[in-house]
Design an enzyme around this catalytic site. Sequence first.
Site, short mmCIF file in Angstrom:
data_model
loop_
_atom_site.label_atom_id
_atom_site.label_comp_id
_atom_site.label_asym_id
_atom_site.label_seq_id
_atom_site.Cartn_x
_atom_site.Cartn_y
_atom_site.Cartn_z
N ARG A 192 5.78 -6.28 10.68
CA ARG A 192 5.30 -4.90 10.46
C ARG A 192 5.28 -4.12 11.76
NH1 ARG A 192 2.03 -2.64 6.43
NH2 ARG A 192 1.52 -0.48 6.92
N THR B 222 2.17 -4.71 -6.84
CA THR B 222 1.88 -3.28 -6.71
C THR B 222 1.78 -2.64 -8.09
OG1 THR B 222 2.77 -1.14 -5.95
CG2 THR B 222 4.36 -2.85 -6.46
N SER C 289 11.90 2.34 -6.43
CA SER C 289 12.49 2.12 -5.11
C SER C 289 12.94 0.68 -5.00
CB SER C 289 11.49 2.43 -3.99
OG SER C 289 10.53 1.37 -3.88
N TYR D 164 12.02 -1.31 -2.69
CA TYR D 164 10.81 -2.08 -2.39
C TYR D 164 10.06 -2.41 -3.68
CZ TYR D 164 5.84 -2.69 -2.00
OH TYR D 164 4.57 -3.13 -2.22
N HIS D 165 9.78 -1.39 -4.50
CA HIS D 165 9.00 -1.63 -5.70
C HIS D 165 9.71 -2.63 -6.64
CE1 HIS D 165 6.90 2.17 -4.53
NE2 HIS D 165 5.87 1.47 -4.97
N LYS E 17 8.78 -6.18 -6.06
CA LYS E 17 7.51 -6.60 -6.66
C LYS E 17 7.64 -6.81 -8.16
CE LYS E 17 5.20 -6.89 -2.90
NZ LYS E 17 4.73 -8.21 -2.43
N TYR F 111 3.27 19.45 -2.91
CA TYR F 111 4.51 19.79 -3.60
C TYR F 111 4.19 20.25 -5.03
CZ TYR F 111 7.23 17.54 0.12
OH TYR F 111 7.81 17.20 1.33
N ARG G 225 11.20 17.13 -5.36
CA ARG G 225 11.37 15.92 -6.15
C ARG G 225 11.40 16.26 -7.64
NH1 ARG G 225 6.33 13.09 -3.03
NH2 ARG G 225 7.35 12.77 -1.00
#
Length: 388
Positions: free
Chosen positions: A36, A147, A182, A184-185, A188, A258, A331
């Site tokens: 990290r 997550t 993503s 990353y997600h 998980k 946003y 987005r």
Amino acid sequence: MSIIVTGGDGYIGWPTGLRIARRTDERVVLVDNFGRREWVQSVGSKSAAPISDMDDRLDGARTVHDVRNLSFVEGDLTDRAFVERLLTTHEPSVIVHTAAQPSAPYSQINGERANYTQHNNLQATRNLVWGLHEQDMTDTHFIETTTTGVYGAPDFPIPEGGAVMEHEGRRDSVPFPAMAGSWYHLTKCHDAANLRLAHKQFGLPISDVRTAITYGTETEETRADDRLNTRFDFDYYFGVVAHRFCAQAVAGYPLTVYGKGEQRKPFVSLEDAVEGLAQLALTDHTERPDEHVVYNQTTRPISIVEIANTIADVAGEFDLDVDVTHVENPREEDEEHAMEIDNDRYMELIGEQRQDFESGVRDILGTLTEHRKTIVSHEDRFLPDVLE
């Protein structure tokens, strides 16, 4: 026997290991490869709160909390040989697995970072569960922080674990479908599936702790001494939205929401996240379930605009004049999504919420104003494009 906490140098892993060690006489072994620190440095940022090296952290734990059962092993969990040595040397009764590359934006930078994230996260988890199986340690309680991002943002209340599927008049419980946004997600999502398979094939008792967006700078243990600080990231890649908004406030910029910003996201304080993991790790062997159990590690959903308004209100206590502005949303998302997520099982685990969002913001702003020079010197790492 021991309790192993992977990711023991990390934002959640370090205070979790410290809390567990304070509450047990068992040996608590922290494991990390300091990845990290390297990832954050590679994107041009750093922790706002200075973090000590591991020797100083452990010395602080002994001096301040009289913790003498906490130790550290440096190593890479993607290395099967290292994992085998770790398990056979320490013979864990519990593993709390918080080690991962945790940033969705970092995993989206390019194909190299996406590949690294997927290999690092999935290989580490597979090595651990297979290692327990191959070393005949299948009574070890395996606790992993996955997550809430595996759920996406469906238009129905998110269950704590499975879902019910119906087709041609027949119904059955099934794992919640992977709805990651993503690379990353998605790791998980795969981990969640692998953990379910590890329980089915190896009989491992599994706690899949689906961690929400985590905010805060302190826990009961870390606030006692600067050597015990956990890291605090505020940049675009590793800092969550609440942390980035607080950095904008301290640096003198408006908080940019946003669009309407009424979409809600699941949140949990660092204090409440650490408490849940400690409770699971210290559950008596005779009382813990020998099953695969999913916990939604969240205390409540919070909208983006509520985050901004709360930060602006609390900022006045620190003589900060903060405006909240709404800008065009770049987005594609539902700006009014009213997320609902079940968390009864997790709330039963921790008993009650230990830190609410306003209190967490107060801690964050206290930390960031103390280290304002670091924030200002890295403002290009957290400002949205509209302010640059």
